[in-house]
Design a protein around this motif. Structure first.
Motif, short mmCIF file in Angstrom:
data_model
loop_
_atom_site.label_atom_id
_atom_site.label_comp_id
_atom_site.label_asym_id
_atom_site.label_seq_id
_atom_site.Cartn_x
_atom_site.Cartn_y
_atom_site.Cartn_z
N TYR A 97 0.68 -1.26 -0.20
CA TYR A 97 0.09 -0.05 0.05
C TYR A 97 0.86 1.19 -0.19
O TYR A 97 0.93 2.03 -0.97
N PRO A 98 1.73 1.52 0.96
CA PRO A 98 2.38 2.85 0.87
C PRO A 98 3.36 2.69 -0.27
O PRO A 98 3.71 3.95 -0.81
N PHE A 99 3.80 1.69 -0.79
CA PHE A 99 4.96 1.53 -2.00
C PHE A 99 4.24 2.24 -3.11
O PHE A 99 4.73 3.14 -3.64
N ILE A 100 2.84 1.74 -3.38
CA ILE A 100 2.35 2.29 -4.29
C ILE A 100 1.86 3.62 -4.33
O ILE A 100 1.76 4.38 -5.42
N ALA A 101 1.43 3.95 -3.12
CA ALA A 101 1.10 5.50 -2.85
C ALA A 101 2.37 6.26 -3.10
O ALA A 101 2.09 7.39 -3.65
N MET A 102 3.47 6.03 -2.64
CA MET A 102 4.65 6.57 -3.04
C MET A 102 4.92 6.79 -4.54
O MET A 102 5.24 7.84 -5.10
N ILE A 103 4.61 5.83 -5.32
CA ILE A 103 4.65 5.82 -6.84
C ILE A 103 3.74 6.97 -7.29
O ILE A 103 3.75 7.69 -8.17
N SER A 104 2.33 6.81 -6.69
CA SER A 104 1.35 7.88 -6.99
C SER A 104 1.95 9.26 -6.75
O SER A 104 1.48 10.17 -7.45
N TYR A 105 2.59 9.21 -5.51
CA TYR A 105 2.84 10.67 -5.04
C TYR A 105 3.94 11.21 -6.20
O TYR A 105 3.96 12.56 -6.78
N ASN A 106 4.47 10.44 -6.92
CA ASN A 106 5.90 10.98 -7.69
C ASN A 106 4.89 11.14 -8.87
O ASN A 106 5.52 12.10 -9.57
N ILE A 107 4.13 10.46 -9.44
CA ILE A 107 3.41 10.57 -10.81
C ILE A 107 2.64 11.75 -10.62
O ILE A 107 2.60 12.73 -11.55
N THR A 108 2.01 12.23 -9.35
CA THR A 108 1.15 13.47 -9.25
C THR A 108 1.95 14.50 -9.28
O THR A 108 1.71 15.52 -9.88
N THR A 109 3.25 14.36 -8.60
CA THR A 109 4.19 15.61 -8.66
C THR A 109 4.57 15.86 -10.03
O THR A 109 4.77 17.19 -10.52
N GLY A 110 4.95 14.98 -10.78
CA GLY A 110 5.29 15.17 -12.21
C GLY A 110 4.22 15.74 -12.91
O GLY A 110 4.43 16.66 -13.96
N ASP A 111 3.32 15.23 -13.05
CA ASP A 111 1.85 15.90 -13.66
C ASP A 111 1.51 17.06 -13.28
O ASP A 111 1.22 18.02 -14.17
N THR A 112 1.72 17.42 -11.99
CA THR A 112 1.14 18.68 -11.54
C THR A 112 2.20 19.72 -11.59
O THR A 112 1.85 20.75 -12.06
N LEU A 113 3.52 19.58 -10.84
CA LEU A 113 4.42 20.68 -11.23
C LEU A 113 4.87 20.87 -12.81
O LEU A 113 5.17 22.14 -12.90
N THR A 114 4.55 20.01 -13.67
CA THR A 114 5.17 20.51 -14.97
C THR A 114 3.95 21.51 -15.58
O THR A 114 4.51 22.61 -16.36
N LYS A 115 2.87 21.40 -15.19
CA LYS A 115 1.67 22.61 -15.50
C LYS A 115 2.03 23.68 -14.83
O LYS A 115 1.92 24.82 -15.43
#
Length: 437
Positions: A111-129
């Protein structure tokens, strides 16, 4: 023994072992850590959960998930006292043996491992905008490349913060994350009032309930689970009593529930049936206020990442070492966890289905089933009598949510449209805070 817990709430429970003189957290600091562990990237999907379940029924489900979360967190610590254990893993090991220990360890790591992956993906999608709103930063700029942004955020923020050995040192970071979360909530509410009227509601937008509500429970479970952090945060308390822990739990879960409900309603009422899994994907690129919200959310989840890394590292140390890690082992395992998460998030940019499955297959048993099963195994009396009734019902509900949610997630997967500008942005005027006349 279970009755003694109800009557003697001031009794000190068995905290995780700490070295003499090692600093502990105040109840306020522990609450900030706990709230921060609940409100992560999952909150961004709660408007989508209301889209799945229907607004009224979705809010009811959110309230139920919040109550169950609060109840089973306290149940875990009661189980620890009954079994004389001081961690989630040792509690399950003492009640269900080594097979149960391995199952829990797998779920508690996944659970936390996949959550960390989602955090990274969200960071990439969000901060690029966010970066693309800076003059001179176009779509071809290095800061508009999600891979670069993920690597930079990992090296500059998540890895250094994850290297802390003591979770109480993240109390101030958790407070910062809470401030950012409130800022995001205010922005979403403002946009609900100023941008929402420009978007016509979809058909059945205000229906009481929708048929795929079980999938919404998976998303909500993913957003609310914090059981894997419970013993860590409980053990950091200056005075680890059941009364203090219950207060920290009620305040933390209650605060997270209020914030989550407000965010979910504001996000869903703005976009109704168009609401996506990441609600910030619904806002237009020229929306300066939403851009600031994206920045706050990206920074917030980067501060939540270390809390999840604490848990994954704790699970690995329990399974493979059964002792405290040396400084070299601590650094090596932390670096390995962060590096693997970063590598996967660089390779995949859409985890909508994975997050739903994570909620159904990992979060649901960790919230509904395992704490209840441990308590029932340790508590005297029949399963459907007295204080054993609620844990028994929770096991049945958990099994239903897992089976039904898995089936529906596979048959009706969540759409993913990262980076696509929504159709209503073509003529919308959203750079300010007041809609056109």
């Amino acid at each position: 023994m279970a009755q003694e817990l109800n009557n003697e709430e001031g009794a000190t429970l068995i905290p995780p072992q700490k070295a003499p003189g090692e600093p502990r957290s105040s109840m306020i600091s522990a609450s900030f850590n706990f709230i921060n562990s609940i409100i992560g990237s999952g909150i961004i999907g709660l408007p989508y959960a209301l889209n799945q379940a229907g607004l009224p029924f979705g809010l009811l489900l959110l309230l139920v998930v919040g109550f169950i979360t609060d109840y089973t967190i306290i149940l875990l610590i009661k189980g620890g006292n009954l079994s004389g254990t001081n961690s989630y893993q040792t509690l399950v090991h003492s009640t269900f043996g080594f097979p149960g220990f391995l199952i829990l360890s797998g779920l508690q790591f996944l659970y936390p491992f996949i959550a960390m992956i989602s955090y990274n993906i969200t960071t990439g999608d969000t901060l690029t905008k966010v970066f693309q709103r800076i003059p001179g930063v176009g779509p071809d700029h290095i800061l508009a490349e999600r891979h670069i942004v993920i690597l930079l955020s990992t090296l500059a923020f998540t890895l250094p913060l994850s290297l802390y050995r003591n979770i109480e040192k993240l109390g101030k970071v958790s407070f910062l994350s809470m401030v950012l979360t409130f800022t995001i909530l205010i922005i979403v509410i403002i946009r609900a009032a100023t941008f929402g009227p420009q978007i016509l509601p979809t058909e059945n937008a205000w229906a009481f309930a929708k048929w795929n509500a079980i999938q919404a429970v998976g998303v909500m479970s993913f957003a609310f689970i914090c059981h894997h952090n419970s013993f860590l945060i409980y053990g950091s308390l200056e005075q680890p009593t059941l009364a203090n822990w219950s207060l920290v739990t009620h305040v933390s879960v209650g605060s997270a529930l209020i914030i989550s409900a407000a965010f979910a309603v504001a996000g869903y009422t703005t976009f109704t049936g168009y609401t996506q899994g990441d609600v910030f994907e619904n806002y237009c690129r020229n929306d300066n206020l939403a851009t600031f919200g994206r920045f706050c959310f990206g920074l917030s989840i980067m501060t939540t990442f270390p809390l999840e890394c604490f848990v994954t590292r704790e699970v690995l140390s329990k399974v493979f070492y059964s002792r405290d890690l040396s400084q070299l082992e601590h650094v090596a395992i932390t670096f390995l966890i962060v590096a693997v998460c970063a590598s996967i998030s660089l390779a995949y940019d859409c985890l909508g289905v994975v997050l739903e499955l994570n909620g159904v297959l990992s979060a649901t048993p960790l919230i509904f089933i395992i704490p209840s099963a441990c308590f029932l195994k340790l508590s005297p009396g029949r399963w459907f009598q007295g204080e054993n009734l609620i844990p028994t019902v929770l096991i049945l509900i958990g099994l239903f949510v897992m089976i039904t949610g898995l089936t529906m997630t596979v048959l009706y997967p969540q759409d993913c449209s990262h980076g696509a500008e929504m159709f209503y942005c073509a003529d919308a005027n959203v750079s300010g805070t007041v809609p056109p006349a």
